[in-house]
Design an enzyme around this catalytic site. Structure first.
Site, PDB file in Angstrom:
ATOM      1  CD  GLU A   1      24.170  -3.627 -54.117  1.00 17.47           C
ATOM      2  OE1 GLU A   1      24.862  -4.089 -52.916  1.00 17.47           O
ATOM      3  OE2 GLU A   1      22.738  -4.189 -53.897  1.00 17.47           O
TER       4      GLU A   1
ATOM      5  CD  GLU B   1      29.985  -3.257 -56.979  1.00 16.06           C
ATOM      6  OE1 GLU B   1      29.445  -3.057 -55.616  1.00 16.06           O
ATOM      7  OE2 GLU B   1      30.558  -4.152 -57.091  1.00 16.06           O
TER       8      GLU B   1
ATOM      9  CB  CYS C   1      22.044  -6.432 -48.030  1.00 11.14           C
ATOM     10  SG  CYS C   1      22.139  -5.256 -49.798  1.00 11.14           S
TER      11      CYS C   1
ATOM     12  CB  SER D   1      27.573  -5.730 -54.950  1.00  9.09           C
ATOM     13  OG  SER D   1      27.910  -4.642 -54.300  1.00  9.09           O
TER      14      SER D   1
ATOM     15  CE  LYS E   1      22.675  -7.754 -41.820  1.00 11.32           C
ATOM     16  NZ  LYS E   1      23.652  -7.086 -43.034  1.00 11.32           N
TER      17      LYS E   1
ATOM     18  CD  GLU F   1      27.574  -7.975 -42.694  1.00  9.77           C
ATOM     19  OE1 GLU F   1      26.371  -7.802 -41.744  1.00  9.77           O
ATOM     20  OE2 GLU F   1      27.443  -7.764 -43.909  1.00  9.77           O
TER      21      GLU F   1
ATOM     22  CD  GLU G   1      36.782 -10.552 -44.414  1.00  4.08           C
ATOM     23  OE1 GLU G   1      36.045 -10.430 -43.381  1.00  4.08           O
ATOM     24  OE2 GLU G   1      36.834 -11.575 -45.205  1.00  4.08           O
TER      25      GLU G   1
ATOM     26  CB  CYS H   1      15.791  -8.496 -43.464  1.00  2.00           C
ATOM     27  SG  CYS H   1      16.893  -8.178 -44.656  1.00  2.00           S
TER      28      CYS H   1
END
Lengths: 393, 596
Positions: free
Chosen positions: B283, B286, B310, B330, B369, B372, B377, B526
């Site tokens: 990141e 990036e 994230c 990102s 999560k 996710e 993907e 988190c």
């Protein structure tokens, strides 16, 4: 027509061809003078709760804010009430005048009429009246505008804080109180919210003075009141009568000769059985002898052909559906009451279960968030206690 | 100057600040008034009525949570009227509630159950309404299940979804006996704007909202001799897990957690902190790439500000609410998914295990999560990169099921290859942590010097304030980064989606000129995630924050680019950060979603 035992009053619907002059004359007096006049009149809220109108205006006037509102509660949702729509049809200018005077006194430039969803057919003419009234305000140099806000048919939105929520585009759920509308009303601003009839009465008081108003009625319950009379009566309709009458006189005047009970104040009101007709008066709580029942004006007569069990279950179905559902005592309590009386009727619960339900209504009265949940106890207790056998057999 | 109000509670006089509620005033005297719809994170509802108290001289009772005290108020919290009323209210709630507690996921951690036990509600006086109605059970979402039969309609979830998260996926519909908590057109949580953040789950007092749990699937995988089960643990789990196993809030249990995972039978116990360090390199690179493209090449195909990616709740929120701004995000996968993609490629090869037989489990403070891991993907390894996601709570359940005395466990270390981390990876667990970790690395890459904050602690991005800002001026840049000389890199950090929305709206309206934005979906980051132990309150979050930074300070390495295993990974497998292999395995793209 009725038997005319009770004196018919003709104040509210009496046409006033020169209402502009009444407004002009009223506005020539100081705010303090007007509030004192209103307090002296003893006018109490005609929606049913009976809060002193003058005090309400005074508290809101004293509340500090540059933005305040006047709201006319025309949600008229109590079963058996149909007087406000008549006021708005026949003498809307009286209501508008009351709102404008209130606006000047408390410092509000904007008023709303919260109109019951089912009264949408009144909207066109009401808006035309408002337009005319705005012209009068402009002429008299009074910066005040009124707008109609359409309700959508929820009974709970007649509760003042739920009404504010509804106007703010939210779900119609009552708020916690305190704070009260005089400090925290529509959009969180100090707000006077009055029933249609209350505002119409202020017109009379400003027009003729407090003394004329006080001539009518009895101690603690001054003035006249509109009653929506329905049920087992040969003469249903809207009548303006003095406060303080006994239910006995009322029944003798309007009953069909076989009246078994009168429901005073609609589903959220009290059921008066025949044996208590004489001792019960219609008015606000005070130091009267006997029982005094407040009412928004709904008077339903029932004769001996009617089942009080059916009556109660009808009311409870109504409450079970119309509770907003947010607070436990009201949402679940109403369901337990209806399921409870059904279970007793079917013999699935003993008659003594009614006492458990009566105790439950005491809890609802003490703990429900708003007047809806608190007042379920009124009809439940007065019907179950007076017609217990009908609940069981 | 605040004026004081004199009151008495159960006869004891006290003076409190004007505006104090009866509930808070009672707390000052050590008097507990029970609550259900009240939660410290949320606005006052006053709808359950469990906290009703008597005020002498008034026939109606008052909700203690919603009523400010007034001068001369005499409060009774335990009078006969209060007791009887409260008991009635609890009985009413139970009559409407599916009280088959033994079959409930929240059995043993339920506020209604506790209250019922406290008031000894042993028989059902009222008619059972719960079992005579039809209730919706929505178990379509891979993250969150909703069971209306266990709902007590306190609206804590609705207020959470609305106030904390500004999502509004949950709302009240209907009235009276039909009033319930629902979604847009009564659709499944899987089909609406729900971000799967799970804040509703940690704010639910009962078992009406729970995570989709994968405990049995994981036990099955562990028991299967054909399978090689790898587990990764997110940074925030180690400062929360103890709470679910009778330790105090904010206790750091990293070593015990590793020991417990070994005893549960996982074949490799590895660390998401490792891939957090890796995320920083990807990141950070990036970000430098975008800065150069925008500042030098005037190419804004990949525009600034760049936002972090994230937090999968945040990612989904972004896809729903700002579909036209997706290029700001990102392209880095989250540490969980970077880990998964590498576990079944790099790691499998290193330890010589067939990736087809590898099961990748992650322990996360998060319910999003789970969503996710299920995204289409996330299969760049050729397999589902992460097979099962367990919350901190589910891990605690497994530890209990296995009969492990957690408190007595020794401290053990993670396995090697993908188990090593730095303090920078650890602080991913707190709001501002990704930003801080990124700045520690990026500043050093650009200038060759450490970021100019004492002990590397970039305090402006720390703490629980909703939106935080920090500017870092680049001075004496290395030749390669001369284009950044004198540039003030403007950073912003937000946590909780309501704060995220405020921040992103200002970006969208062109009112903010940030370069880099960190956003975490959950309050506190988190450590306050929707998969953390229940209860999670402001005080508990604060303790977990402290624990995270203690853990950071305890690490010998505190900068991601110094992680030797990350360095090894690039040397042996990935090549350059943001290079070809990275793009194949560690980066992703996003989808436009609808707003309902």
């Amino acid at each position: 027509m009725g038997k005319n035992i009770l004196k018919r009053i003709d104040l509210i619907f009496k046409e006033e061809p020169d209402s502009k002059n009444v407004l002009k004359k009223t506005l020539s007096k100081s705010n303090d003078e007007l509030i004192n006049e209103l307090i002296a009149s003893g006018l109490k809220g005609r929606g049913g709760a009976g809060f002193p109108t003058g005090l309400k205006w005074k508290l809101t006037a004293e509340s500090k804010s540059t933005e305040k509102y006047v709201i006319c509660n025309a949600d008229e949702g109590e079963p058996g009430t149909f007087k406000d729509r008549e006021i708005l049809t026949q003498v809307p200018y009286k209501v508008l005048t009351g709102m404008a005077v209130c606006g000047r006194i408390i410092g509000a430039r904007k008023g709303f009429i919260y109109l019951r969803g089912e009264y949408k057919y009144l909207l066109k003419e009401l808006n035309a009246e408002i337009k005319k009234f705005h012209a009068i305000c402009d002429e008299l140099g009074l910066k005040f505008r009124v707008e109609v806000f359409m309700g959508f048919g929820a009974y709970i939105c007649g509760e003042e804080s739920a009404l504010f929520e509804s106007m703010e585009g939210k779900r119609g759920e009552p708020r916690n109180k305190p704070p009260y509308p005089s400090d925290f009303g529509y959009l969180g601003k100090p707000t006077v919210i009055n029933n249609v009839e209350t505002l119409a009465h202020t017109f009379t008081i400003f027009q003729h003075g407090a003394d004329k108003f006080r001539e009518l009625g009895v101690k603690d319950s001054h003035g006249s009141k509109l009653f929506s009379i329905s049920g087992d009566t040969p003469t249903p309709g809207i009548y303006e009568l003095e406060l303080g009458m006994t239910v006995e006189d009322f029944v003798n005047d309007f009953g069909d000769g076989d009246t078994k009970a009168v429901q005073v104040g609609g589903a959220s009101g009290f059921c008066v059985p025949r044996k208590k007709f004489r001792e019960t008066r219609i008015g606000y709580q005070g130091k009267l002898t006997g029982i005094s029942l407040p009412t928004g004006g709904s008077m339903m007569l029932f004769n001996s052909s009617r089942s009080m069990y059916n009556l109660l279950s009808n009311y409870l179905e109504f409450f079970t559906e119309e509770s907003c559902g947010q607070c436990t005592p009201c949402r679940v309590g109403t369901q337990q009451l209806i399921e409870g009386i059904r279970a007793v009727k079917r013999g699935e619960k003993p008659a003594s279960y009614l006492d458990k339900l009566l105790a439950l209504t005491e809890t609802m009265k003490a703990t429900a968030k708003c007047g809806l949940g608190q007042s379920v106890a009124n009809s439940f207790q007065s019907i179950v206690e007076n017609f217990r056998e009908e609940m069981i057999y | 100057m605040t004026s004081k109000v004199n009151i008495t509670i159960n006869g004891t006089p006290l003076a409190v600040d004007k505006g104090t509620t009866i509930l808070d005033a009672a707390k000052l005297l050590g008097i507990k008034i029970p609550v259900l719809c009240y939660h410290k994170d949320l606005c006052i509802a006053g709808n359950c009525r469990v906290c009703v108290v008597e005020v002498v001289g008034v026939s109606k009772l008052f909700a203690a949570c919603a009523t400010p005290v007034w001068e001369g108020m005499e409060v009774l919290t335990n009078s006969l009227l209060v007791r009887n009323s409260r008991k009635h209210i609890i009985e009413l709630l139970l009559s409407e509630h599916n009280a088959d507690c033994t079959k409930c996921y929240r059995n043993g951690n339920c506020e209604l159950q506790d209250l019922s036990a406290e008031y000894k509600i042993t028989n059902q006086h009222f008619i059972d309404l719960a079992h005579t109605r039809e209730y919706t059970i929505d178990d379509f979402s891979p993250a969150i299940h909703k069971d209306d039969s266990r709902c007590i309609r306190c609206q804590r979830c609705v207020r959470t979804c609305d106030e904390l998260q500004s999502v509004g996926a949950l709302a009240v519909i209907n009235k009276g006996d039909k009033m319930k908590i629902s979604t847009f057109f009564d659709k499944s949580l899987n089909e609406v704007v729900c971000t799967s953040c799970g804040q509703c789950v940690i704010h639910c007092p009962t078992g009406a909202l729970i995570e989709h749990n994968y405990i049995e699937e994981v036990w099955d995988a562990i028991a299967d001799p054909e399978k090689y089960v790898v587990v990764q643990t997110a940074p925030a789990v180690r400062v929360g897990l103890g709470e679910a196993l009778n330790l105090s809030a904010g206790e750091r249990v990293t070593g015990k957690m590793v020991a417990a995972l070994r005893r549960l039978g996982f074949n490799s116990v590895l660390d998401t902190d490792f891939s957090a360090d890796l995320t920083i390199l990807e990141e950070g690179t990036e970000l430098l790439h975008r800065l150069k493209a925008n500042l030098v090449d005037k190419d804004n195909k990949e525009p600034l500000p760049m936002t972090t990616s994230c937090s999968p709740g945040w990612v989904k929120f972004f896809e729903h609410i700002y579909p036209e701004m997706l290029s700001h995000m990102s392209t880095c996968k989250s540490p969980q998914q970077m880990f998964g993609a590498l576990a079944k490629t790099y790691y499998a090869k290193k330890i010589d295990v067939d990736p087809a037989k590898m099961v990748c489990v992650s322990i996360m403070p998060c319910t999003a999560k789970k969503f996710e891991a299920d995204r289409p993907e996330m299969r760049d390894s050729g397999y589902k990169d992460v097979d099962y996601v367990l919350t901190t709570r589910e891990l605690a359940i497994m530890i209990k099921q296995a009969g492990i005395e957690f408190a007595d466990l020794p401290n053990e270390g993670f396995d090697t290859i993908m188990g090593k981390s730095t303090g920078a990876g650890v602080i991913f667990g707190a709001t501002g942590g990704v930003m801080e970790a990124a700045l520690r690395t990026v500043y050093e890459i650009v200038t060759g010097r450490e970021v100019p904050f004492k002990d590397l602690n970039i305090t402006p991005v720390r703490g629980l304030e909703g939106v935080k800002e920090a500017n870092v001026k680049i001075e004496k840049a290395l030749p390669e980064y001369k284009f950044l000389e004198g540039v003030e890199v403007k950073c912003a950090v937000a946590h909780g989606l309501a704060n995220a929305r405020t921040l992103m709206d200002s970006v969208k309206q062109g009112k903010a000129d940030y370069h880099f934005i960190e956003i975490m979906a959950c309050p506190g980051g988190c450590l306050g995630g929707g998969g953390q132990p229940i209860p999670t309150t402001p005080e508990i979050r604060q303790k977990r924050v402290e624990a995270i930074y203690e853990e950071d300070m305890s690490m010998s390495l505190r900068k991601s680019h110094e992680n030797p295993e990350v360095i090894g990974l690039y040397k042996e497998f990935l090549g350059q950060p943001y290079g070809h292999m990275s793009h194949k395995l560690l980066h992703t793209d996003y989808v436009e979603r609808q707003r309902y």
